[in-house]
Design a protein around this motif. Structure first.
Motif, PDB file in Angstrom:
ATOM      1  N   SER A 182     -15.338   0.024  -5.776  1.00 47.16           N
ATOM      2  CA  SER A 182     -14.305  -0.550  -6.621  1.00 47.16           C
ATOM      3  C   SER A 182     -13.430  -1.494  -5.804  1.00 47.16           C
ATOM      4  CB  SER A 182     -13.447   0.559  -7.245  1.00 47.16           C
ATOM      5  OG  SER A 182     -12.914   1.401  -6.246  1.00 47.16           O
ATOM      6  N   ILE A 184     -10.084  -2.765  -4.301  1.00 49.18           N
ATOM      7  CA  ILE A 184      -8.859  -2.075  -3.890  1.00 49.18           C
ATOM      8  C   ILE A 184      -7.940  -3.068  -3.194  1.00 49.18           C
ATOM      9  CG2 ILE A 184      -7.910  -0.313  -2.355  1.00 49.18           C
ATOM     10  CD1 ILE A 184     -10.395   1.336  -2.837  1.00 49.18           C
ATOM     11  N   GLU A 283      -6.419  -0.390  -7.910  1.00 43.11           N
ATOM     12  CA  GLU A 283      -7.856  -0.111  -7.889  1.00 43.11           C
ATOM     13  C   GLU A 283      -8.466  -0.619  -9.189  1.00 43.11           C
ATOM     14  OE1 GLU A 283     -11.106   3.431  -7.007  1.00 43.11           O
ATOM     15  OE2 GLU A 283      -9.012   3.948  -7.424  1.00 43.11           O
TER      16      GLU A 283
END
Length: 494
Positions: A182, A184, A283
């Motif tokens: 993901s 970040i 995130e």
């Protein structure tokens, strides 16, 4: 040893364990001589050393004889108390190559201070890494000559180890951020300055090398899509924000192209030591493919419902027509069983759509077999031997199944006098070879074009999935006609 009541030995008073050891030591054989003879500068330093809780030692005279206090004793480890009264070079023989030049500089009148010096030191028979913060100060005698050296020292081995561990933890955390699938980022302060941004985040925003810059400079297009207000709300309220399936548009500043995404994301406030919000942890997960899959699943569910309804209609038609024409119940049962098995074979062909290439004739024969009219009297098949790829075969089987179902329910196959011609082949023009399929019904009920096209009509109009197709649907009163044309090369490899 002389009595401690003698004024000349008051400088040895106190000092804890090392004070007692120094007082109890017979110094008559030492290069320093007995304490009564020690020069005033040495006496003063010894008194300061013994009264201090900070680690200290003294190296005195040409031999650099060592004196030290309780604070310094733990640094000596198993050298204590043997090291008292011994030459510095003998005590620290294992590290003399590193520390010797510093001692030489002190005896040359040059002071040295170091925040952190590393030694590989032998302790209890093992070599260990140690770290010290210390200062070496030259000490002059009454003739202004360097007579010795005074050291204030502090072992910082544990502090350095802890700092290294924290740094390693931070590096591991940074590496975890970097490798996380993901996107970040950490935005610091009310200007939302990028402090951390992993590779996934840089790919998401189609930018790099923006750490230390405010979000307004890096992602103005995203902030204008409402994310600025969300960041402000999180910063002001301290409440995290969780977004699911949020559409965003990202612009590549280098190419000017835009990309649409569906995103799941979290804005989590971060607090400083005083509990005040000073950053926001971000995130973001790309949910585009998931949403595409969910949309496709909805289409598949719709198709499944449509297929089930059609299959029920096909089964009903097979049973009804078989019973209407069968001589007796036994023969009707045999015919029904055979035709249902043929229908199941058609479904097996669809399931095997990921296999090898399929013959167009076999696809058509399998689709028409459940209706028991493949002898040319009601259904006539005309075509050449052509094979197509698995995806095209699956798509063509669905089209044929849809056409056959409609013919049984509403068209030429719904009445005994109806007739169906299915022809296929290829045509060649100057540029390419085209696959052509024609489905022609006649002799059936009058045909009306659907007022509201349903799933089946959309399926027919779509042609071969993933391939450019030309489709014609003709609802003439005399009978329905379907024409499909598509590049042959595309369906052979599809």
């Amino acid at each position: 040893m002389s009595s401690m009541s003698a004024p000349s030995l008051n400088f040895l008073a106190g000092g804890g364990e090392m004070g007692e050891i120094i007082r109890a030591t017979d110094w008559s054989g030492s290069p320093l001589g007995t304490p009564e003879t020690w020069p005033g500068s040495l006496r003063t330093l010894v008194q300061v050393m013994l009264m201090s809780g900070q680690p200290m030692f003294i190296a005195w005279g040409p031999e650099r004889i060592m004196l030290y206090n309780d604070g310094y004793a733990p640094m000596c480890a198993n050298r204590h108390p043997w090291a008292l009264g011994k030459p510095f070079a003998e005590v620290w023989a294992d590290i003399i190559d590193a520390v010797g030049p510093i001692m030489d500089a002190a005896y040359a009148g040059i002071p040295t201070y170091m925040d952190d010096i590393e030694f590989l030191m032998t302790r209890h028979g093992k070599q260990v890494e140690t770290h010290f913060s210390f200062g070496y100060t030259p000490v002059h005698d009454h003739e202004d000559r360097v007579a010795g050296m005074f050291c204030t020292a502090l072992e910082i081995t544990s502090e350095v180890a802890e700092a290294k561990a924290r740094k390693a933890d931070a590096e591991r955390l940074r590496e975890m951020f970097e490798q996380a699938p993901s996107a970040i980022a950490v935005l610091r302060g009310r200007d939302y300055v990028f402090e951390v941004a992993n590779s996934a985040y840089q790919r998401l925003v189609a930018k790099s090398d923006f750490l230390g810059r405010p979000a307004a400079d890096v992602i103005p297009d995203l902030l204008e899509q409402g994310f600025s207000d969300l960041l402000d709300r999180v910063y002001e309220t301290g409440e995290p924000f969780i977004g699911a399936g949020v559409p965003i548009t990202v612009t590549d500043t280098e190419t000017g192209t835009t990309i649409d995404y569906m995103m799941d994301f979290v804005y989590q406030p971060m607090r400083d030591a005083d509990g005040e919000i000073d950053a926001i942890f971000v995130e973001v997960a790309d949910a585009t493919e998931r949403h595409k899959a969910e949309k496709m699943q909805a289409i598949l569910n719709e198709e499944l419902a449509h297929r089930i309804k059609n299959q029920m209609a096909v089964v009903q038609a097979i049973v009804s027509q078989t019973l209407r024409n069968a001589a007796d119940v036994r023969s009707a049962r045999q015919l029904i069983n055979g035709r249902l098995v043929a229908l199941s074979s058609a479904h097996d062909l669809l399931v095997r759509g990921k296999g090898e290439r399929a013959s167009v004739r076999k696809l058509i024969e399998t689709a028409m077999e459940p209706y028991g009219r493949g002898d040319g009297r009601q259904i006539n098949l005309t075509g050449t031997e052509i094979e197509v790829g698995p995806k095209a075969a699956l798509s063509l089987a669905l089209i044929l199944h849809e056409l056959a179902t409609n013919a049984v329910k509403y068209g030429a196959l719904s009445v005994p006098e109806g007739h169906l011609d299915i022809a296929w082949g290829t045509s060649v023009d100057e540029e390419s070879t085209t696959f052509d399929l024609t489905w022609t019904e006649s002799g059936g009920p009058s045909v009306d074009e659907p007022s509201a096209p349903g799933f089946g009509t959309r399926l027919l109009r779509g042609g071969i999935t993933g391939v450019e197709s030309r489709v014609e649907l003709d609802y003439s009163p005399g009978g329905f006609t379907f024409v499909l044309s598509t590049p042959l090369a595309d369906i052979v490899i599809s």
